[in-house]
Design an enzyme around this catalytic site. Sequence first.
Site, PDB file in Angstrom:
ATOM      1  N   TYR A 167      39.983  16.803 -13.667  1.00 16.17           N
ATOM      2  CA  TYR A 167      39.420  16.022 -12.738  1.00 16.17           C
ATOM      3  C   TYR A 167      40.467  15.452 -11.824  1.00 16.17           C
ATOM      4  CZ  TYR A 167      35.401  15.984 -15.831  1.00 16.17           C
ATOM      5  OH  TYR A 167      34.815  16.016 -16.852  1.00 16.17           O
ATOM      6  N   HIS A 185      37.951  21.913 -23.069  1.00 14.73           N
ATOM      7  CA  HIS A 185      36.672  21.721 -21.590  1.00 14.73           C
ATOM      8  C   HIS A 185      35.688  22.055 -21.720  1.00 14.73           C
ATOM      9  CE1 HIS A 185      36.969  18.926 -17.231  1.00 14.73           C
ATOM     10  NE2 HIS A 185      35.886  19.595 -17.906  1.00 14.73           N
TER      11      HIS A 185
HETATM   12  P1  NAP Z   1      25.701  12.383 -13.416  1.00 18.44           P
HETATM   13  O1  NAP Z   1      26.219  11.046 -14.012  1.00 18.44           O
HETATM   14  O2  NAP Z   1      24.569  12.684 -14.086  1.00 18.44           O
HETATM   15  O3  NAP Z   1      25.423  11.649 -12.182  1.00 18.44           O
HETATM   16  C1  NAP Z   1      26.354  11.137 -11.184  1.00 18.44           C
HETATM   17  C2  NAP Z   1      25.660  10.229 -10.081  1.00 18.44           C
HETATM   18  O4  NAP Z   1      24.530   9.880 -10.204  1.00 18.44           O
HETATM   19  C3  NAP Z   1      26.950   9.680  -8.849  1.00 18.44           C
HETATM   20  O5  NAP Z   1      26.778  10.771  -7.858  1.00 18.44           O
HETATM   21  C4  NAP Z   1      25.966   8.755  -9.058  1.00 18.44           C
HETATM   22  O6  NAP Z   1      26.676   7.880  -8.088  1.00 18.44           O
HETATM   23  C5  NAP Z   1      24.734   8.493  -9.517  1.00 18.44           C
HETATM   24  N1  NAP Z   1      24.867   7.517 -10.147  1.00 18.44           N
HETATM   25  C6  NAP Z   1      24.824   6.948 -10.878  1.00 18.44           C
HETATM   26  N2  NAP Z   1      24.529   5.756 -11.524  1.00 18.44           N
HETATM   27  C7  NAP Z   1      22.625   5.565 -11.669  1.00 18.44           C
HETATM   28  C8  NAP Z   1      21.964   4.778 -10.639  1.00 18.44           C
HETATM   29  N3  NAP Z   1      21.620   4.012 -11.775  1.00 18.44           N
HETATM   30  N4  NAP Z   1      21.040   5.521 -10.009  1.00 18.44           N
HETATM   31  C9  NAP Z   1      21.047   5.942  -9.601  1.00 18.44           C
HETATM   32  N5  NAP Z   1      22.455   6.837  -9.292  1.00 18.44           N
HETATM   33  C10 NAP Z   1      23.406   6.499  -9.686  1.00 18.44           C
HETATM   34  O7  NAP Z   1      27.228  13.604 -13.458  1.00 18.44           O
HETATM   35  P2  NAP Z   1      28.015  14.160 -13.763  1.00 18.44           P
HETATM   36  O8  NAP Z   1      29.017  12.633 -13.504  1.00 18.44           O
HETATM   37  O9  NAP Z   1      28.846  15.220 -13.550  1.00 18.44           O
HETATM   38  O10 NAP Z   1      27.843  13.946 -15.778  1.00 18.44           O
HETATM   39  C11 NAP Z   1      28.486  12.407 -15.998  1.00 18.44           C
HETATM   40  C12 NAP Z   1      30.304  12.529 -16.560  1.00 18.44           C
HETATM   41  O11 NAP Z   1      30.397  13.329 -17.182  1.00 18.44           O
HETATM   42  C13 NAP Z   1      31.295  12.965 -15.412  1.00 18.44           C
HETATM   43  O12 NAP Z   1      32.160  12.235 -14.911  1.00 18.44           O
HETATM   44  C14 NAP Z   1      32.453  13.357 -16.565  1.00 18.44           C
HETATM   45  O13 NAP Z   1      33.482  12.306 -16.977  1.00 18.44           O
HETATM   46  C15 NAP Z   1      31.453  14.190 -16.823  1.00 18.44           C
HETATM   47  N6  NAP Z   1      30.907  15.647 -16.836  1.00 18.44           N
HETATM   48  C16 NAP Z   1      31.969  16.751 -17.868  1.00 18.44           C
HETATM   49  C17 NAP Z   1      32.099  17.961 -18.217  1.00 18.44           C
HETATM   50  C18 NAP Z   1      32.638  18.760 -18.863  1.00 18.44           C
HETATM   51  O14 NAP Z   1      32.198  20.568 -18.786  1.00 18.44           O
HETATM   52  N7  NAP Z   1      32.430  18.718 -20.292  1.00 18.44           N
HETATM   53  C19 NAP Z   1      31.395  18.381 -16.871  1.00 18.44           C
HETATM   54  C20 NAP Z   1      30.359  17.245 -15.643  1.00 18.44           C
HETATM   55  C21 NAP Z   1      30.774  16.216 -16.004  1.00 18.44           C
HETATM   56  P3  NAP Z   1      27.402   6.839  -7.599  1.00 18.44           P
HETATM   57  O15 NAP Z   1      29.045   7.285  -7.578  1.00 18.44           O
HETATM   58  O16 NAP Z   1      27.900   6.431  -5.741  1.00 18.44           O
HETATM   59  O17 NAP Z   1      27.216   5.389  -8.211  1.00 18.44           O
END
Ligand code: NAP
Length: 269
Positions: A53, A111
């Site tokens: 990241y 990962h």
């Molecule tokens: P997510 O958590 O599904 O979505 C994040 C988005 O949702 C951001 O734009 C955030 O906006 C918004 N959000 C958060 N809370 C909200 C709410 N209550 N109401 C409306 N919108 C909201 O997506 P993600 O970041 O892909 O996944 C979460 C975490 O999983 C990542 O950050 C990472 O740590 C991990 N991940 C791991 C992998 C892997 O391969 N292992 C892949 C992808 C992700 P704001 O930021 O503006 O608050």
Amino acid sequence: MKTVTFRNGVTVPALGMGTWNVGDTRAQRHNEIESLRAGLEAGLRVIDTAEMYGSGRSEALVGEAVADCRDDVFLVSKVLPSNASYEGALKACQRSLRYLGVERLDLYLLHWVGGEPLDETIRAFEALKQDGLIGAWGVSNFDVDDMEEVHALSEHCVANQILYSLEHRGVEFDLLPYDRQEGVVTMAYSPLGQGGALLRHPALAQVAARHETSLGPATAAQIALAFVLNRDNVLAIPKAGQVEHVRLNLAAQEIVLQVEDLAVLERAF
Ligand code: NAP
């Protein structure tokens, strides 16, 4: 607060915080740090990051956010498959610890599958555990066949971090039950569909209209999160770069989805 317990006996809240893309924009830095701190102050423990990241920018930001409360946090980071040879993983872990400014990770994940031979990566994870640099290890993006390969090599894998949301429910049929049966915690990433089309689905608005939380009428995002949190053995790690979103995500834990709600969601997704 619902919890999950890893097979090494460590129990954490089933709601954690993701940090993909944090630290990338200078203007957002303050809000991102405040969001993580607001979550921790409200009782959350798990923060998920990865060396990938922002090539260390996320780890550095997380390090700043937890600098004065390290012991209250369950820190998770991940090694890139291309760095996951025996020597490579040892070095990558040291690098992550440096970026984070901590002496130990609570959980270290591979990962995704591929890259270096799995037995080498596991050997490195075990050495890191032995040396006290990580508390436990796991994997990410592994399917059932991949997990069987892990289990043939070791019984110490504690977590599998995978894509799981209303938009991606296929794992309910094989991987979720498999992980639960094997004592591996499932970490659900992108539970909010990355804030995209999922949150505009009319079924979520329909279910949200039937619920309230201490913050007011429920939102579509809270219902999407409540659905994932409703599963046993699942630790959800939504990313929120705004304090208001963290508060809403915390309040999603108050929502108890009813049979009628689940029926609406089952039909829609
Ligand atoms: P997510 O958590 O599904 O979505 C994040 C988005 O949702 C951001 O734009 C955030 O906006 C918004 N959000 C958060 N809370 C909200 C709410 N209550 N109401 C409306 N919108 C909201 O997506 P993600 O970041 O892909 O996944 C979460 C975490 O999983 C990542 O950050 C990472 O740590 C991990 N991940 C791991 C992998 C892997 O391969 N292992 C892949 C992808 C992700 P704001 O930021 O503006 O608050």
